[in-house]
Design an enzyme around this catalytic site. Structure first.
Site, short mmCIF file in Angstrom:
data_model
loop_
_atom_site.label_atom_id
_atom_site.label_comp_id
_atom_site.label_asym_id
_atom_site.label_seq_id
_atom_site.Cartn_x
_atom_site.Cartn_y
_atom_site.Cartn_z
N GLY A 21 0.81 -1.21 0.00
CA GLY A 21 0.00 0.00 0.00
C GLY A 21 0.84 1.26 0.00
N ARG A 25 7.15 1.91 1.26
CA ARG A 25 7.41 0.49 1.43
C ARG A 25 7.87 -0.12 0.11
NH1 ARG A 25 8.25 -2.09 6.05
NH2 ARG A 25 6.35 -1.22 6.95
N ARG A 44 2.20 11.35 -8.56
CA ARG A 44 1.55 11.43 -7.24
C ARG A 44 2.39 10.78 -6.14
NH1 ARG A 44 -4.31 12.32 -7.47
NH2 ARG A 44 -4.88 12.76 -9.62
N ARG A 88 -0.42 -8.52 -3.92
CA ARG A 88 -0.49 -7.50 -2.87
C ARG A 88 0.28 -8.01 -1.66
NH1 ARG A 88 -2.18 -4.21 0.99
NH2 ARG A 88 -3.56 -5.02 2.62
N SER A 91 -0.37 -5.38 5.20
CA SER A 91 -0.67 -5.73 6.58
C SER A 91 -2.17 -5.92 6.72
CB SER A 91 -0.19 -4.62 7.53
OG SER A 91 -0.82 -3.40 7.23
N ASP A 205 -2.05 -6.08 13.81
CA ASP A 205 -2.83 -5.75 15.01
C ASP A 205 -3.97 -6.76 15.16
OD1 ASP A 205 -5.52 -4.06 13.95
OD2 ASP A 205 -3.81 -4.03 12.60
N ARG A 218 7.02 -4.63 13.27
CA ARG A 218 6.39 -4.68 11.95
C ARG A 218 7.43 -4.88 10.86
NH1 ARG A 218 1.04 -1.16 11.24
NH2 ARG A 218 0.23 -1.25 13.35
#
Length: 246
Positions: A21, A25, A44, A88, A91, A205, A218
């Site tokens: 996402g 990353r 962008r 994809r 998380s 989470d 993470r």
């Protein structure tokens, strides 16, 4: 060739793209795991990169947050840049008692409260499912690396801050292995335009318990997932070659 959202030139993307996402990353993945890397998209600030992993050409690009965002990038990668496989890597949150922080989850299906797949499927329910061979490659790669996985149904939420108090408990009762915001849209786009897609997530989470990983934890857990995803690319290539030779 450039679209309103991607300014890459023809041939800049590999036939397979890993999609987190967060565009930062994507930069981390490219700089950490790929060699001979070059940036191919800047529009962008949704960074996209292409390099090689163990001699195999691979691209990685951010997809933003939510089904509308991932759907734009996935569609344009497939129809304008010839991408045939999308994974994809992200998380998710857990709701089941037997799914814990740091677990790696593979989304064989993706339920959703979004209406996008009904819009593309003439108002009918569309079973948003991952490509089986690509999902199997993820599972096999994890097994070889000693990374345990949970395979099952994700829930792709339209709302991050959901005002409905009982949603998480409902998802738990239906056995959802992870809650995220993109897989159902990605699978719908892949089906519509003839590509193959899968989703692998790290549990960051636990929604019902209120537990979460700190930033360093993470990072370590994400590294396990990325090794699985990259090795799965090679396993899926091998499977394609074996089927072609049969």
């Amino acid at each position: 060739m450039a679209t309103p959202h991607i300014d890459a030139a023809p041939g800049d993307f590999a036939d397979i793209v890993l999609m987190p996402g967060d565009p930062l990353r994507a930069q981390y993945i490219a700089e950490t795991y790929l060699t001979d890397v070059r940036q191919v998209n800047r529009v962008r600030n949704m960074a996209g990169y292409t390099g090689t992993h163990r001699g195999r050409r691979v691209s990685v690009m951010g997809h933003g947050m939510g089904i509308p965002s991932v759907s734009i990038y996935a569609k344009e990668l497939i129809t304008e840049y010839g991408v045939t496989r999308l994974i994809r890597v992200g998380s998710c949150g857990a709701v089941r008692d037997d799914v814990a922080l740091r677990d790696v989850v593979i989304g064989l299906g993706a339920s959703t409260d979004s209406g996008v797949n009904r819009a593309r499927f003439a108002g009918m329910d569309f079973a948003a499912t991952a490509d089986f061979a690509l999902s199997r490659a993820l599972v096999d790669a994890a097994d070889k690396l000693g990374v345990s996985t949970r395979v099952g149904n994700l829930f792709s939420a339209d709302l991050f801050y959901d005002p409905r108090p009982d949603t998480a408990e409902l998802l738990r009762r239906y056995g959802v292995v992870g809650v995220e915001m993109e897989a159902a849209g990605l699978y719908g786009v892949a089906a519509e335009f003839g590509a193959r897609a899968a989703t692998i997530c790290t549990v960051s989470d636990h929604i019902l318990k209120g537990d979460s990983l700190d930033s360093s934890a993470r990072e370590r857990s994400f590294d396990d997932m990325m090794r699985v995803a990259l090795d799965a690319v090679l396993l899926d290539d091998h499977q394609d070659s074996s089927e072609a030779d049969a």
